[in-house]
Write a protein that holds these residues in place. Sequence first.
Motif, short mmCIF file in Angstrom:
data_model
loop_
_atom_site.label_atom_id
_atom_site.label_comp_id
_atom_site.label_asym_id
_atom_site.label_seq_id
_atom_site.Cartn_x
_atom_site.Cartn_y
_atom_site.Cartn_z
N MET A 48 0.77 -1.20 0.01
CA MET A 48 -0.01 -0.26 0.07
C MET A 48 0.70 1.24 -0.10
N ARG A 57 -6.21 -12.59 -1.02
CA ARG A 57 -7.44 -11.75 -1.17
C ARG A 57 -7.93 -11.26 0.13
N ASP A 93 -6.23 -4.51 7.69
CA ASP A 93 -6.59 -5.41 6.98
C ASP A 93 -7.27 -6.67 7.74
N LYS A 144 -12.05 -1.81 0.98
CA LYS A 144 -11.65 -2.21 -0.51
C LYS A 144 -11.20 -3.49 -0.80
N LYS A 145 -11.42 -4.06 -1.64
CA LYS A 145 -11.09 -5.34 -1.89
C LYS A 145 -9.80 -5.62 -2.50
N VAL A 146 -8.84 -6.19 -2.12
CA VAL A 146 -7.46 -6.16 -2.63
C VAL A 146 -7.11 -7.59 -2.97
N GLU A 147 -6.26 -7.70 -4.06
CA GLU A 147 -5.88 -9.07 -4.62
C GLU A 147 -4.23 -9.11 -4.81
#
Length: 359
Positions: free
Chosen positions: A130, A154, A297, A319-322
């Motif tokens: 990030m 994910r 997270d 917020k979705k993060v992969e």
Amino acid sequence: MTQGNRMDDRNADKVVVIGPERWLEHARRFSDFTHLQESVFATAMADRTRSELEHVVIERSGMMRAAAIVRIHHVPIGRDIAYINGGPLMLLKEAGSSPPVEDILAALRSEYQVRRGCLLYIQPTITSFMEIDDLQGQILAGGFEPDASRRRYRTILIRTDASIEVMRQSLHGKWRNSLKKAESSGLEIEDDDSPEMLARVDPLFSDLVQQKSFKTLMPSGTFTSLQWSDGRSPVLRAAVASLEGTDVACLLYGMHGLGAIYLVGASGADGRRINASYLLQWHVIRRCHDAGVRWYDLGGIDTDDNPDVYRFKDRMGGKKVELPGQWRAMGGGVRGLLTRSLVRLHLRRNARITGRSIR
């Protein structure tokens, strides 16, 4: 590698072993320092995986630029495996700019892959991704590639540097209503990093493991057994919800520099009835906000095998993060291919760790 003495070429990054007793003073200087690179926790994990630990710093001209706890697993057939989980630590607080990622990774490859002949794996923190521009590109340029044998990571991230009002408004309506119910239930929340508080996680977590029958790397009694030299964890915290003096729910999380991560949550029957887990999560979000933490997270999501937990986390407004779950140093020859095949077989034999367990 050197044991504290300097190499002749002072313009090159090098890996230097330090004693575990010196690790914390170095690790605390990094904003991406998490439980995964905390010495006591890493030792507990190494004992369970029959690995050895090395505490190292990467330095140039006597100045530290990165640091890592390296877990080394000796393989009878093939090459030894060097694994850095939650690192290397690269966000040096006083640096004021992004680190030379390619140089740091080159030093690690030179020591572990070239000099020692190990297979080298790394898994940087979500905070690093990030906060460092194009970290994936820099890792690729540093000679690493995503490890296709491991699942991608994910998760959902909540920005905790927004105002309390904005974060609460971002909650899904049903989630917010459940939170209101918990807030009016008479629950008391305690939050601390003491061994006594961490030990209160064990009974509720053990009951959850038995009820849900899922695998975890951290068996019953783990949190009670962890012992720190100064009596407190530098990164782990426990929040416990009690009703009329009885613990009904708990949440274990890690807080460090710029980020925090949800690790374990468990509720008893009374806790589930009054939505205690909602109040605990909201408590942690607010605490992150007050501490100046940017990211929370939620500890991973699995839409297929754990849809209920995914729905709970998805409604928290993040917020979705992969991201690639793990990176491996490129190359390795025939012996490297053999060792990677053995690693894949080992992973397939192990039961998959669910999103509730500690990674």
